[in-house]
Design a protein around this motif. Structure first.
Motif, PDB file in Angstrom:
ATOM      1  N   ASP A 531      44.795  40.782  35.351  1.00  0.00           N
ATOM      2  CA  ASP A 531      45.656  40.978  36.518  1.00  0.00           C
ATOM      3  C   ASP A 531      44.809  41.229  37.760  1.00  0.00           C
ATOM      4  N   SER A 532      43.821  42.105  37.616  1.00  0.00           N
ATOM      5  CA  SER A 532      42.988  42.459  38.758  1.00  0.00           C
ATOM      6  C   SER A 532      41.665  43.046  38.291  1.00  0.00           C
ATOM      7  N   VAL A 533      40.646  42.911  39.146  1.00  0.00           N
ATOM      8  CA  VAL A 533      39.347  43.560  38.949  1.00  0.00           C
ATOM      9  C   VAL A 533      38.997  44.225  40.274  1.00  0.00           C
ATOM     10  N   LYS A 534      38.882  45.550  40.258  1.00  0.00           N
ATOM     11  CA  LYS A 534      38.613  46.296  41.488  1.00  0.00           C
ATOM     12  C   LYS A 534      37.462  47.271  41.273  1.00  0.00           C
ATOM     13  N   THR A 535      36.939  47.791  42.390  1.00  0.00           N
ATOM     14  CA  THR A 535      35.847  48.763  42.344  1.00  0.00           C
ATOM     15  C   THR A 535      36.307  50.086  42.937  1.00  0.00           C
ATOM     16  N   GLU A 536      36.044  51.164  42.210  1.00  0.00           N
ATOM     17  CA  GLU A 536      36.294  52.516  42.700  1.00  0.00           C
ATOM     18  C   GLU A 536      34.941  53.210  42.841  1.00  0.00           C
ATOM     19  N   TYR A 537      34.692  53.788  44.030  1.00  0.00           N
ATOM     20  CA  TYR A 537      33.405  54.419  44.299  1.00  0.00           C
ATOM     21  C   TYR A 537      33.494  55.931  44.190  1.00  0.00           C
ATOM     22  N   ASP A 577      48.007  42.987  31.924  1.00  0.00           N
ATOM     23  CA  ASP A 577      49.374  43.339  31.544  1.00  0.00           C
ATOM     24  C   ASP A 577      49.767  44.706  32.088  1.00  0.00           C
ATOM     25  N   GLY A 578      49.287  45.000  33.302  1.00  0.00           N
ATOM     26  CA  GLY A 578      49.668  46.241  33.965  1.00  0.00           C
ATOM     27  C   GLY A 578      48.917  47.467  33.491  1.00  0.00           C
ATOM     28  N   LYS A 579      47.958  47.314  32.553  1.00  0.00           N
ATOM     29  CA  LYS A 579      47.226  48.459  32.017  1.00  0.00           C
ATOM     30  C   LYS A 579      45.728  48.287  32.245  1.00  0.00           C
ATOM     31  N   VAL A 580      45.035  49.417  32.391  1.00  0.00           N
ATOM     32  CA  VAL A 580      43.573  49.383  32.502  1.00  0.00           C
ATOM     33  C   VAL A 580      43.000  49.101  31.115  1.00  0.00           C
TER      34      VAL A 580
END
Length: 603
Positions: A531-537, A577-580
């Motif tokens: 669904d997505s790939v993001k970065t948290e710092y 599917d909406g989950k990490v």
């Protein structure tokens, strides 16, 4: 009479037997009755014999009871694990008792474990590295504990628990503790600058040993207290002397003269420059250096020279047209047998004379046909990343970035394959279209061929990162540059530093590159599975200020404004599917870049 003792189950024949012998008291000799047909024994004698038989029965009953007691249960009596008495129990009962003991010790077993690696101390949570007691395996070992019959009744024995650990996770955690104390192994190599072979001498790594560390930590975990994990040197398999020998016996004579290849369709001369391009010295993970001829690179170096005798196959490829991938058909051809050519060339390259090989032409099918390419599922863009560069397209640095982009554009990485940027481009030298531009060497900027390719590497890394592909090898810069995302960036340097990613998806991946006068863009095309790939710092910490360094002015001096050093964590968060489904931690510590001034210090 012989009696064999049994417990709850049949036992082996080496268990003890009890021999019973008739008991006789003095004066109890048999007395004849003097009557024909009598028993030959007096009543007193019979009574004494009955008494003796009764005593024997009591003895047998006692021994039999002791045997049954000693051999009761699956685990020998007197067996303990972590202080829990498992002896005399069935396997299931022993497992329940051991689990209960582990519950009682949960506070201690789950507490952070203090490790000392070199001079650095840290705490590791047992759960993070998979430290656990394998209850079933431990009970199995306890059940097999050697215990002789007497020991089963009177002895005791302590069985060590079977401890499991995730060796990969533990190794990664310990290497994080090593930090700057350690050093990476410098792999041996021989590289060519033009036709001049240059040795790269091996240097040992200083780090933790994976297997020994696992043994030390698993033992220390149960013992409690601090665990000391030693730093060890790991030397490459090929020594500096062996590198020199390969230079003198193969690399230097290989490029001293051309080699002639004869075929039914004509003759081709391979000049020393092409030999230098095709002759490779590759080190494996252990640092064993092995020479080989890379026929693909040799063909590229020969260019049109093979056109008179070969018709090379062409792989089916894809281009991006109108925002969609479009198939470009391939074709079959006829080429020199690559395996035979590589073998025969390697045999004549050390020779001063007789440098002729016979080449065989064979049908050559494209490695990637339209059918195979179409089955890879390359249908949509799954990620894209852009970085900006200063100076316009006319600067040498920008031209290097564009050259690397052209080298990689259109590459298809099949499922399970690992892409290596160094392996794909080879040495990025003058002959390959690269120019001198600033590179970081020993903590300062100096002119170097291929400078600027790190920006393309960072762009490619981010495109693979946001496609959710597996990071295999990358190394951020020593200094932080604001044009790159912190931590999520990568440098490259031939041949020691590489960038690699693995296509860990069931679909093919097409690398598409494009550029403008001030930007470079890399996009990955495949089938989207996340669904997505993001970065948290995380916040920056351990901030250090730059110092001012005055350098001797001249053409090799490059000034710099300097930058702060810091440590930061970045987390790749992948959702499906909406989950990490995956959260990966990337950490890096940047050195403070000195403020370099080309000129003497003011008096």
């Amino acid at each position: 009479m012989a009696v064999t003792l049994y417990g709850d189950k049949r036992v082996s024949d080496d268990r003890p037997t009890v021999q019973v012998t008739a008991v006789t008291w003095p004066g109890d000799e048999p007395e004849p009755t003097g009557k024909s047909g009598g028993s030959g024994w007096s009543r007193s004698r019979r009574g004494r014999l009955l008494l003796a038989g009764g005593l024997a029965a009591v003895v047998l009953a006692g021994v039999g009871g002791a045997g049954a007691y000693a051999y009761a249960g699956d685990v020998p009596r007197g067996t303990t694990v972590l202080g829990a008495e498992l002896g005399g129990r069935s396997r299931d009962e022993a497992a329940r008792e051991l689990r209960a003991e582990l519950e009682r010790r949960a506070g201690t077993l789950n507490a952070p474990l203090t490790v000392l690696v070199g001079e650095q101390k840290a705490e590791i949570r047992p759960a993070d590295v998979g430290l656990a007691v394998d209850v079933e395996a431990t009970v199995a070992v306890a059940a097999e504990a050697d215990a002789h019959p007497v020991s089963r009744l009177l002895g005791s024995r302590t069985v060590d628990p079977v401890v499991t650990v995730d060796a990969d996770r533990l190794d990664a955690a310990l290497r994080g503790v090593v930090g700057k104390q350690g050093r990476e192994m410098t792999m041996p190599a021989i590289i060519f600058t033009g036709t001049t072979p240059k040795p790269v001498y091996p240097k040992p790594a200083l780090s933790v040993d994976r297997e020994h560390s696992a043994q030390v930590v698993t033992k220390g975990w149960l013992a409690g207290g601090q665990v000391t994990v030693p730093l060890v040197e790991q030397a490459p398999a090929t020594t500096a002397e062996e590198v020199d020998r390969l230079v003198e016996e193969l690399a230097r004579p290989a490029v001293a003269k051309p080699v002639t290849v004869t075929t039914d369709k004509g003759t081709v001369t391979i000049p020393p420059a092409a030999i230098a391009r095709g002759l490779r010295f590759s080190a494996d993970k252990a640092g064993k250096l092995t020479p080989r001829v890379d026929v693909k690179r040799l063909r590229a170096a020969l260019g049109d020279k093979l056109a008179s005798i070969e018709s090379p196959p062409k792989d089916a490829t894809m281009t991006i047209s109108g925002g969609k991938p479009k198939m470009v058909p391939g074709r079959a051809g006829q080429q020199l047998d690559s395996a035979a050519l590589a073998r025969d060339l390697l045999a004549v390259l050390p020779k001063a004379d007789g440098r002729t090989v016979s080449g065989e032409l064979a049908p050559a099918e494209p490695e990637l046909t339209e059918a195979k390419l179409g089955a890879l599922g390359i249908k949509e863009r799954v990620s894209t990343f852009t970085t900006r560069f200063p100076g316009g397209l006319s600067s040498p640095r920008s031209q290097n970035i564009v050259q690397a982009a052209k080298d990689v554009d259109g590459t298809v990485v099949k499922p399970g394959e690992t892409f290596s940027l160094n392996g794909h481009t080879g040495e990025r030298g003058y002959d390959q279209g690269y120019k001198d531009a600033p590179v970081i060497v020993n903590g300062k900027l100096v002119p170097g061929v291929g400078g600027g390719v790190s920006q393309f590497t960072t762009t490619l890394f981010n495109a693979s990162y946001y496609a959710g592909l597996e990071d295999v090898e990358h190394k951020p810069h020593s200094f932080y540059f604001s044009r790159y995302p912190a931590v999520i960036e990568s440098t490259i340097f031939w041949p020691d530093l590489d960038f690699k990613f693995r296509n860990n998806t069931p679909h093919g991946v097409l690398i598409d590159t494009s550029y403008t006068s001030s930007t470079i863009t890399v996009s990955m095309w495949s089938t989207k599975i996340y669904d997505s790939v993001k970065t948290e710092y995380g916040p920056r910490r351990n901030i250090t200020a730059p110092k001012t360094v005055h350098l001797e002015p001249g053409p090799t001096c490059i000034s710099a404004v300097g930058s702060e050093g810091f440590t930061q964590d970045a987390f790749r968060v992948i959702k499906k599917d909406g989950k990490v489904v995956k959260r990966e931690k990337f950490s890096w510590t940047y050195d403070a870049e000195p403020r370099f001034i080309c000129g003497p210090e003011p008096s």
